[in-house]
Design a protein around this motif. Structure first.
Motif, PDB file in Angstrom:
ATOM      1  N   ALA A  88      36.072 -31.288  13.431  1.00 42.30           N
ATOM      2  CA  ALA A  88      36.642 -32.099  14.502  1.00 42.30           C
ATOM      3  C   ALA A  88      35.691 -33.219  14.903  1.00 42.30           C
ATOM      4  O   ALA A  88      36.108 -34.377  15.072  1.00 42.30           O
TER       5      ALA A  88
ATOM      6  N   ARG B 206      36.386 -37.126  14.291  1.00 45.76           N
ATOM      7  CA  ARG B 206      36.389 -38.014  15.459  1.00 45.76           C
ATOM      8  C   ARG B 206      35.510 -39.240  15.198  1.00 45.76           C
ATOM      9  O   ARG B 206      35.883 -40.374  15.522  1.00 45.76           O
TER      10      ARG B 206
ATOM     11  N   ARG C 187      44.861 -35.309  14.384  1.00 42.45           N
ATOM     12  CA  ARG C 187      44.648 -35.450  15.824  1.00 42.45           C
ATOM     13  C   ARG C 187      43.483 -36.383  16.152  1.00 42.45           C
ATOM     14  O   ARG C 187      43.522 -37.132  17.124  1.00 42.45           O
ATOM     15  N   GLU C 188      42.442 -36.340  15.339  1.00 40.81           N
ATOM     16  CA  GLU C 188      41.209 -37.050  15.673  1.00 40.81           C
ATOM     17  C   GLU C 188      41.088 -38.429  15.035  1.00 40.81           C
ATOM     18  O   GLU C 188      40.167 -39.176  15.348  1.00 40.81           O
ATOM     19  N   THR C 189      42.002 -38.771  14.130  1.00 41.40           N
ATOM     20  CA  THR C 189      41.931 -40.078  13.467  1.00 41.40           C
ATOM     21  C   THR C 189      43.302 -40.741  13.489  1.00 41.40           C
ATOM     22  O   THR C 189      44.326 -40.062  13.634  1.00 41.40           O
TER      23      THR C 189
END
Length: 316
Positions: A71, A75, A108-110
Motif C-alpha cells: 500500500a 501510494r 485504491r492507491e493509484t
C-alpha cells in the motif's frame, strides 16, 4: 504496440529476477530500489534514481515488494502514474487482516486502472539464470496480459494468461501456504501417495476459498493452482518448502524463516486465511491443520493422524 521498457519496483531477489527475465526477452528493463544495486544488477538491467523517473520511462510497471509494504509503495507510485500506465504486481500475498488482493490496493492507491498480476511456479533463481520455466499473468484487461507477454516471454520463459485476476491472486497466496505443507510432509517421510492426497485435497480446499473470495474455482485446477503446488514437490530451495522442512525438525517460526533466507508471506497468511474462511463458513481442514499443527509445533504423528481421520469426501 507497447513501449519497449518495463519498470520493476523492488530490488530484492524476486524483483531482480523479473528484471533479468525482461532483459533476456529483449525488453529494456529498469529497476527502482532504495538500495544501491550496482553490484547486483543482471545484464541489461538499469537502476533508476526514483519512481518519478521509472514512471516517465516505462508504461508497464511491476511491483515486487512484500505485501505489508504494497500500500505504501503503491501510494508513492501513485504520485507519478496515470491512466496510460499498466501496473502489475508480482506479490505472493494478500493485504491486511481483510486479505485484500494486492490489485485492489493498487487500484485504491493509484490512478492506474489497467492492473494485473504475475505469478506461477517459476522460482527467482530460475528466472535469474535463464532456466526454462513458466509464469502466469492475469488481468481483466487483455492489453495488460498482452504487454506482459511482449515484455517477458522468451525461449526460456513461457507466459500463460488468465482473465481471472482475483482467482490468480488468491491461488498464488494459497499455494504459497500449501507448499509449506509439502515441505513438511517430505521431511517427515510421508509416502508419495499421501503427498499426492495432500496436494489433491489441498487444491480442492483452496478452490473453495478462492471461489468464496470472488475468484473462479477452475483457476486453481490449472497452472496457478495444481501446477504451482506440484512444482513445489521438486523445488527443494523454494522458501516455503524450506520452512516446512524446518518445522518438521521442530524449529521455531523465527528459525525456519532464517533458514529460508527470504520473507515467507505464507507464515503470516495461514492463520489469517483460517480465520477468514471460518467466518464465511468455508470448510478448510487442511488450513486448520497448517495453522494449528505446524505453526503450533505439533508432532508429525499427530498431523498425519488428523489428516487420515478426516471424513471421506466423494470425488467430484
Amino acid at each position: 504496440m507497447y513501449l519497449a521498457h518495463v519498470g520493476v519496483v523492488g530490488g530484492g531477489p524476486w524483483g531482480l529476477s523479473l528484471a533479468a527475465a525482461a532483459a533476456r526477452a529483449g525488453t529494456k528493463a529498469l529497476i527502482q530500489s532504495r538500495r544501491d544495486l550496482s553490484s547486483a544488477l543482471p545484464a541489461g538491467v538499469e537502476q533508476v534514481a526514483n519512481m518519478e523517473e521509472l514512471a516517465q520511462r516505462a508504461r508497464l510497471l511491476v511491483l515486487a515488494v512484500p505485501s505489508e509494504t504494497a500500500a505504501e509503495v503503491a501510494r508513492q507510485l501513485g504520485d507519478h502514474v496515470d491512466g496510460r500506465h499498466l501496473v502489475v504486481h508480482a506479490i505472493r500475498g494478500l493485504a491486511g487482516e481483510s486479505l485484500e488482493p494486492i490489485s485492489r490496493v493498487v487500484r485504491r492507491e493509484t490512478p492506474a486502472r489497467r492492473i494485473g498480476a504475475l505469478s506461477g511456479p517459476a522460482m527467482a533463481e530460475e528466472l535469474r539464470d535463464g532456466k526454462p520455466c513458466a509464469l502466469i499473468c492475469g488481468s481483466q484487461y487483455p492489453e495488460v496480459n498482452a504487454a506482459l507477454l511482449a515484455a517477458f516471454a522468451s525461449p526460456s520463459l513461457r507466459i500463460y494468461e488468465t482473465g481471472d485476476l482475483i482467482g490468480l491472486e488468491w491461488a498464488s497466496a494459497l499455494v504459497g501456504c500449501l507448499a509449506i505443507g509439502v515441505g513438511y510432509a517430505q521431511a517427515v517421510g510421508v509416502s508419495a501417495g499421501l503427498v499426492a492426497t495432500f496436494i489433491s485435497r489441498s487444491v480442492e480446499e483452496a478452490s473453495r476459498i478462492a471461489a468464496a473470495a470472488g475468484g473462479q474455482e477452475r483457476t486453481l485446477l490449472g497452472l496457478a493452482g495444481y501446477g504451482d503446488l506440484l512444482a513445489s514437490v521438486a523445488q527443494e530451495a523454494r522458501p516455503e518448502v524450506v520452512v516446512g522442512r524446518a518445522f518438521a525438525r521442530g524449529l521455531s517460526v523465527e528459525q525456519a524463516t532464517a533458514e529460508a533466507k527470504l520473507r515467507v508471506e505464507a507464515i503470516e497468511l495461514i492463520p489469517r486465511i483460517m480465520q477468514w474462511a471460518t467466518t464465511r463458513g468455508v470448510r478448510i481442514p487442511i488450513f486448520k491443520g497448517l495453522a494449528k499443527g505446524m505453526l503450533a509445533g505439533r508432532t508429525a504423528e499427530d498431523l498425519v493422524r488428523e489428516l487420515m481421520a478426516q471424513p471421506v469426501q466423494k470425488l467430484s
